[in-house]
Design a protein around this motif. Structure first.
Motif, mmCIF file in Angstrom:
data_model
loop_
_atom_site.group_PDB
_atom_site.id
_atom_site.type_symbol
_atom_site.label_atom_id
_atom_site.label_comp_id
_atom_site.label_asym_id
_atom_site.label_seq_id
_atom_site.Cartn_x
_atom_site.Cartn_y
_atom_site.Cartn_z
ATOM 1 N N LYS A 1 27.952 35.754 57.315
ATOM 2 C CA LYS A 1 28.042 36.682 56.186
ATOM 3 C C LYS A 1 27.483 36.040 54.912
ATOM 4 O O LYS A 1 27.465 34.826 54.763
ATOM 5 N N TRP B 1 22.615 45.712 50.952
ATOM 6 C CA TRP B 1 22.645 45.036 52.250
ATOM 7 C C TRP B 1 21.860 45.795 53.307
ATOM 8 O O TRP B 1 22.205 45.798 54.481
ATOM 9 N N ARG C 1 19.911 39.806 58.411
ATOM 10 C CA ARG C 1 19.937 39.065 57.157
ATOM 11 C C ARG C 1 18.897 37.943 57.218
ATOM 12 O O ARG C 1 18.925 37.124 58.114
ATOM 13 N N TYR D 1 26.276 31.300 52.109
ATOM 14 C CA TYR D 1 26.222 31.654 53.534
ATOM 15 C C TYR D 1 27.503 31.182 54.205
ATOM 16 O O TYR D 1 27.886 30.017 54.075
ATOM 17 N N GLU D 2 28.166 32.095 54.890
ATOM 18 C CA GLU D 2 29.385 31.747 55.618
ATOM 19 C C GLU D 2 29.014 31.304 57.026
ATOM 20 O O GLU D 2 28.554 32.110 57.836
#
Length: 282
Positions: free
Chosen positions: A196, A230, A237, A252-253
């Motif tokens: 994510k 988004w 992404r 950035y996760e």
């Protein structure tokens, strides 16, 4: 004088380096060349519409060309003219990116001269901090790109062409999934590694660097900070906004540990034979 045009999409500079290397060799070979970024191509339609040799360059996204680049190809009219394709990838696999782009070009009436794949620095967020393929494309990669360009010119002058199937990957994953919907195949590749994007409003400088760099223009100007739709690239992404944010407001996760990430890349990587097949020319 033979007219050529190279249209490329590049986010981090990898594909741009290859594009200008090929352009330089074309000029040395006596071609009249115009090189355009994909986002600017719409302002100069005569450059690619009138080109006798058209080059299309792009980064590989999960084994395939970016969808918005395929949309550009879908609006072209080849009328028997010649085209070639080239891609940069993070060193794991270029998948069927060359094949898909060549099939699309052939479907629009182009004769295919060849395809080139060049290893670049892995600019996926996790790949960046793991320094995967750091320093690529290097001098040897660009020398190979120049060699490819010379062979493309030779093939054009000798009126040779090849079938898109010659650019298909031998990687078992892509062979198995070649006839399946691309969206489904891409989803299978990305679900393990796509993290994510987290937006911290307090760190935002409101410089709009993210907005300017977004390839799909899905970031809009808000009252206090950018507004994100988004939309991204067909749902994928690309993390360009994360890479360019000077205030580190976009993060950035990480979805999986580094060790698992490396293991995953190894599981879908090209074998020595496919990796060593850097280009194919008619």
């Amino acid at each position: 004088m033979v007219r050529s045009c190279i249209v490329y999409f590049s986010q981090t500079g990898n594909t741009e380096k290859v594009a200008y290397t090929i352009a330089g060799r074309f000029q040395d070979e006596g071609l009249e060349n115009v090189t355009l970024q994909l986002e600017d191509a719409g302002d100069f339609p005569e450059a690619y519409a009138d080109a006798e040799v058209l080059g299309i360059g792009f980064p590989t996204f999960f084994g395939y060309p970016p969808p918005h680049l395929m949309e550009f190809i879908g609006a072209l009219e080849g009328h028997g003219k010649s085209a070639f394709v080239f891609t940069t990838y993070g060193g794991c696999t270029a998948g069927d990116s060359l094949y898909d782009a060549a099939v699309a070009l052939a479907g629009r009436g182009y004769r295919i001269l060849g395809g080139l794949k060049v290893e670049g620095f892995d600019n996926y967020p996790q790949g960046i901090w793991l320094k995967i393929n750091e320093g690529r494309p290097n001098e040897a990669d660009l020398a190979r790109s120049e060699e490819f360009a010379a062979l493309v010119v030779k093939a054009y002058k000798e009126k040779r062409s090849l079938g898109p199937e010659m650019l298909a990957s031998s990687n078992p994953f892509f062979v198995k999934n070649r006839d399946k919907p691309r969206k489904k195949t891409v989803s299978a590749l990305r679900k393990k590694v796509e993290g994510k994007v987290i937006f911290n409003k307090e760190l935002c400088l409101f410089c709009e660097t993210c907005k300017k760099s977004c390839p799909t223009k899905s970031i809009k100007t808000g009252e206090m900070h950018p507004e994100f739709t988004w939309k991204c690239i067909d749902g994928m992404r690309c993390y360009q906004c994360v890479r360019v944010c000077p205030g580190k407001a976009l993060l950035y996760e990480q979805p999986i540990p580094d060790k698992a990430y490396k293991k995953y890349l190894k599981s879908i990587a090209d074998g020595p034979g496919e990796k060593g097949r850097a280009y194919v020319v008619a």
